[in-house]
Motif scaffolding. Structure first.
Motif, PDB file in Angstrom:
ATOM      1  N   UNK A   1       0.831  -1.206   0.000  1.00 13.02           N
ATOM      2  CA  UNK A   1       0.000   0.000   0.000  1.00 13.02           C
ATOM      3  C   UNK A   1       0.865   1.256   0.000  1.00 13.02           C
ATOM      4  N   UNK A   2       1.930   1.238   0.815  1.00 12.38           N
ATOM      5  CA  UNK A   2       2.838   2.381   0.849  1.00 12.38           C
ATOM      6  C   UNK A   2       3.632   2.483  -0.449  1.00 12.38           C
ATOM      7  N   UNK A   3       3.991   1.348  -1.015  1.00  8.06           N
ATOM      8  CA  UNK A   3       4.699   1.374  -2.297  1.00  8.06           C
ATOM      9  C   UNK A   3       3.816   1.977  -3.384  1.00  8.06           C
ATOM     10  N   UNK A   4       2.539   1.635  -3.378  1.00  4.35           N
ATOM     11  CA  UNK A   4       1.616   2.212  -4.350  1.00  4.35           C
ATOM     12  C   UNK A   4       1.559   3.725  -4.208  1.00  4.35           C
ATOM     13  N   UNK A   5       1.587   4.216  -2.989  1.00  2.54           N
ATOM     14  CA  UNK A   5       1.545   5.653  -2.781  1.00  2.54           C
ATOM     15  C   UNK A   5       2.802   6.330  -3.319  1.00  2.54           C
ATOM     16  N   UNK A   6       3.972   5.719  -3.105  1.00  6.77           N
ATOM     17  CA  UNK A   6       5.216   6.305  -3.601  1.00  6.77           C
ATOM     18  C   UNK A   6       5.240   6.320  -5.127  1.00  6.77           C
ATOM     19  N   UNK A   7       4.833   5.215  -5.751  1.00  9.74           N
ATOM     20  CA  UNK A   7       4.818   5.172  -7.216  1.00  9.74           C
ATOM     21  C   UNK A   7       3.804   6.177  -7.782  1.00  9.74           C
ATOM     22  N   UNK A   8       2.686   6.369  -7.085  1.00 11.73           N
ATOM     23  CA  UNK A   8       1.687   7.336  -7.545  1.00 11.73           C
ATOM     24  C   UNK A   8       2.248   8.751  -7.535  1.00 11.73           C
ATOM     25  N   UNK A   9       2.972   9.099  -6.463  1.00  5.31           N
ATOM     26  CA  UNK A   9       3.600  10.426  -6.394  1.00  5.31           C
ATOM     27  C   UNK A   9       4.630  10.583  -7.510  1.00  5.31           C
ATOM     28  N   UNK A  10       5.395   9.502  -7.764  1.00  7.38           N
ATOM     29  CA  UNK A  10       6.390   9.532  -8.834  1.00  7.38           C
ATOM     30  C   UNK A  10       5.726   9.778 -10.189  1.00  7.38           C
ATOM     31  N   UNK A  11       4.588   9.128 -10.450  1.00  4.77           N
ATOM     32  CA  UNK A  11       3.871   9.334 -11.707  1.00  4.77           C
ATOM     33  C   UNK A  11       3.314  10.750 -11.796  1.00  4.77           C
ATOM     34  N   UNK A  12       2.842  11.301 -10.674  1.00 11.58           N
ATOM     35  CA  UNK A  12       2.346  12.680 -10.669  1.00 11.58           C
ATOM     36  C   UNK A  12       3.461  13.661 -11.013  1.00 11.58           C
ATOM     37  N   UNK A  13       4.650  13.422 -10.473  1.00 12.43           N
ATOM     38  CA  UNK A  13       5.794  14.284 -10.800  1.00 12.43           C
ATOM     39  C   UNK A  13       6.083  14.225 -12.290  1.00 12.43           C
ATOM     40  N   UNK A  14       6.028  13.025 -12.870  1.00  9.38           N
ATOM     41  CA  UNK A  14       6.298  12.870 -14.303  1.00  9.38           C
ATOM     42  C   UNK A  14       5.281  13.622 -15.147  1.00  9.38           C
ATOM     43  N   UNK A  15       3.999  13.543 -14.768  1.00 11.62           N
ATOM     44  CA  UNK A  15       2.961  14.194 -15.564  1.00 11.62           C
ATOM     45  C   UNK A  15       3.026  15.712 -15.425  1.00 11.62           C
ATOM     46  N   UNK A  16       3.325  16.215 -14.218  1.00  9.84           N
ATOM     47  CA  UNK A  16       3.410  17.658 -14.036  1.00  9.84           C
ATOM     48  C   UNK A  16       4.618  18.243 -14.767  1.00  9.84           C
ATOM     49  N   UNK A  17       5.741  17.531 -14.735  1.00 10.65           N
ATOM     50  CA  UNK A  17       6.943  18.011 -15.424  1.00 10.65           C
ATOM     51  C   UNK A  17       6.946  17.683 -16.909  1.00 10.65           C
ATOM     52  N   UNK A  18       5.941  16.937 -17.376  1.00  9.42           N
ATOM     53  CA  UNK A  18       5.820  16.561 -18.793  1.00  9.42           C
ATOM     54  C   UNK A  18       7.082  15.843 -19.263  1.00  9.42           C
ATOM     55  N   UNK A  19       7.481  14.802 -18.494  1.00  5.35           N
ATOM     56  CA  UNK A  19       8.666  14.036 -18.856  1.00  5.35           C
ATOM     57  C   UNK A  19       8.485  13.299 -20.176  1.00  5.35           C
ATOM     58  N   UNK A  20       7.243  12.965 -20.543  1.00  8.32           N
ATOM     59  CA  UNK A  20       7.013  12.268 -21.801  1.00  8.32           C
ATOM     60  C   UNK A  20       7.413  13.143 -22.982  1.00  8.32           C
ATOM     61  N   UNK A  21       7.117  14.431 -22.911  1.00  3.69           N
ATOM     62  CA  UNK A  21       7.513  15.343 -23.981  1.00  3.69           C
ATOM     63  C   UNK A  21       9.032  15.467 -24.058  1.00  3.69           C
ATOM     64  N   UNK A  22       9.673  15.498 -22.885  1.00  2.63           N
ATOM     65  CA  UNK A  22      11.140  15.582 -22.864  1.00  2.63           C
ATOM     66  C   UNK A  22      11.749  14.311 -23.435  1.00  2.63           C
ATOM     67  N   UNK A  23      11.167  13.161 -23.104  1.00  3.73           N
ATOM     68  CA  UNK A  23      11.729  11.890 -23.550  1.00  3.73           C
ATOM     69  C   UNK A  23      11.600  11.682 -25.048  1.00  3.73           C
TER      70      UNK A  23
END
Length: 552
Positions: free
Chosen positions: A84-106
């Protein structure tokens, strides 16, 4: 496959921190050190170090380092079983990626950005697996769609082949087959070329589901079944192989049933539209097992078709079935009408009995009042008349006149209906106890509980009947039990029902029936019944009790 996914994330984690876009080289080096602890399987040390390093990365607003640290923390918690805690950490990591638009950078052609695909695609795959495990279907589909966008622009064939089976799951569960079908085909080709046989077999299973549910192909058109059968001999995972065999057999069985129905329909059409011709005997003199099975199948089909033909062409059987159906429906209708009439008769009979009993109660009450006037007031007036004719107006005659006047006033008060428009039931009963107190040298008291109860919400009809029952109970106690104390109580019980209790300290008083000239219990029972209440009368060693309970 899930364990392999976690190992894949660990192997790539160290690489991503080397290429992170950071404003401080010291922070990147420290993240690399934490990643090294994770690779050494020192999960507790890596988790503690990452938690200490996270505030610094947030202060510097370094999105790449924050994502790497959150990924490390999620991986550590996964290995510690804290899903459950791991899911929360991965969710925050995905939120950071979407806010910073890492897909566009990649998407840029710089070689260092290719590592972002190797980090975030496994993270989205892990998010899909964890959300499905916890039953979060909406979140699983969201991260699957995001992961699919990453995979669609990724040029890493191995990464696409290994991650696609996890990304495709929510699409199949939500019947969005056309969205994922093209990338499934490409991922299957990548897995087969790279000799990733377990992944290829899992992708083949998902492709079979897509083609069966969306494209409705025949068994001979399933290229993935042919490829999957070849992979069964070289795949290693027993779970993957068993899942493939189960899905494949379900699809083939459904298609066989459909083909058999189509064949039966075609054969029936030919028998009804073409003349009969005797089939030629085979020239081969050897009659094997296949010929025997074919003859048996033809015979079974002929019998079945003949039975259907007889059923369609026999008018008596159709007529019999129609009459049976009509008879059943008629019985149902007659039964419903009978039950309706019985219920209506019972209700009318019950209303008549209730009206008759209430009229009898009124007649009994009139008889009681006549007896009060005849035996009480009339006899006393006769005594006064005799005193006046012999002795004149003496003090004793005056006392008899006053007593007669009080009795007439008491009877008139009982006849008049109480004013429930301006007073509540509680106030009316209190006034009645005050007026009755002292009659026939008997003390009458009144109590009500709880003190803050709202008695004004009781309807006038209910209040009136409760008051009349109180009058009759007090009158019976005064006449029949020789009581010196009467207690009237009005209460709300634990179910918020109105409860009236009239008790006295007299001897056992069994009121006479209405036919004998007394009010008895008939009128009180009828009054209680008219307002939906229950009435109880019992005697104990200290006196008599009458208890009335009415739903509020």
């Amino acid at each position: 496959m899930t364990n392999w996914l976690r190992i894949f994330v660990l192997l790539l984690l160290f690489v991503v921190v080397e290429t992170a876009v950071a404003n401080d080289s010291t922070l990147v080096e420290r993240v690399s050190q934490v990643s090294a602890l994770l690779q050494q399987q020192r999960y507790d040390d890596a988790l503690n170090a990452a938690e200490r390093l996270l505030p610094e990365a947030m202060e510097q607003q370094d999105a790449m380092s924050q994502g790497a640290i959150r990924n490390i923390m999620g991986s550590c918690r996964m290995h510690r079983g804290e899903y459950q805690k791991a899911l929360r950490e991965y969710t925050v990591c995905a939120d950071i990626s979407e806010k910073a638009d890492f897909l566009h950078i990649a998407k840029n052609n710089e070689p260092k950005n290719h590592v972002m695909f190797q980090l975030y695609i496994p993270i989205y795959a892990e998010l899909v697996v964890l959300n499905q495990q916890f039953g979060n279907t909406v979140e699983a589909l969201h991260y699957a769609k995001t992961g699919l966008r990453w995979l669609s622009v990724c040029n890493d064939n191995q990464l696409r082949a290994t991650m696609m089976p996890h990304i495709a799951g929510p699409f199949l569960n939500n019947k969005e087959y056309r969205l994922v079908y093209p990338l499934l085909k490409q991922s299957f080709a990548d897995a087969a070329e790279l000799e990733l046989y377990d992944c290829a077999l899992l992708l083949s299973t998902e492709l079979i589901v897509c083609e069966d549910k969306e494209y409705k192909k025949r068994p001979d058109e399933y290229d993935w079944i042919k490829a999957g059968d070849m992979l069964l001999t070289i795949a290693k995972s027993e779970d993957v192989k068993n899942n493939y065999v189960r899905i494949r057999d379900q699809v083939l069985a459904k298609q066989r049933i459909k083909s058999r129905e189509d064949t039966t329909t075609a054969t029936s059409h030919e028998m009804t539209s073409m003349p009969y011709s005797k089939p030629e005997m085979p020239n081969d003199t050897t009659v094997g097992t296949d010929t025997a099975k074919a003859d048996s199948l033809i015979q079974d089909q002929s019998v079945a078709l003949q039975s259907r033909h007889d059923a369609r062409t026999n008018p008596f059987s159709l007529l019999w079935e129609s009459w049976v159906l009509i008879l059943i429906m008629s019985l149902i209708v007659v039964t419903c009408v009978y039950l309706f009439l019985i219920r209506r008769w019972y209700k009318r009979r019950k209303d008549e009995d209730h009206q008759k009993s209430f009229i009898e109660g009124q007649e009994s009450e009139r008889s009681r009042l006549a007896k009060e006037l005849h035996d009480g007031v009339a006899n006393q007036l006769l005594a006064v008349e005799m005193k006046l004719s012999t002795d004149g107006l003496t003090p004793q005659a005056m006392e008899l006149l006053n007593e007669s006047r009080e009795q007439v006033r008491h009877v008139s008060h009982e006849l008049l209906p109480p004013d429930f428009i301006h007073y509540s039931l509680d106030e009316i009963l209190e006034q009645y106890s005050t007026q009755t107190d002292g009659l026939r040298k008997c003390a009458v008291t009144y109590t009500s509980t709880p003190q803050d109860a709202d008695w004004s919400c009781i309807s006038q009809t209910t209040a009136k009947e409760v008051f009349r029952i109180t009058q009759e109970a007090v009158g019976n106690a005064l006449k029949h039990s020789s009581a010196s104390m009467i207690s009237i109580g009005l209460h709300l019980d634990e179910n918020q029902n109105v409860m009236l209790v009239v008790s006295d300290n007299g001897s056992k008083a069994v009121p006479e029936s209405s036919g004998a000239g007394g009010i008895g219990m008939t009128t009180m029972y009828q009054r209680a019944k008219s307002i939906g209440g229950t009435l109880e009368f019992y005697h104990h060693q200290y006196g008599n009790v009458i208890k009335l309970v009415v739903k509020r």
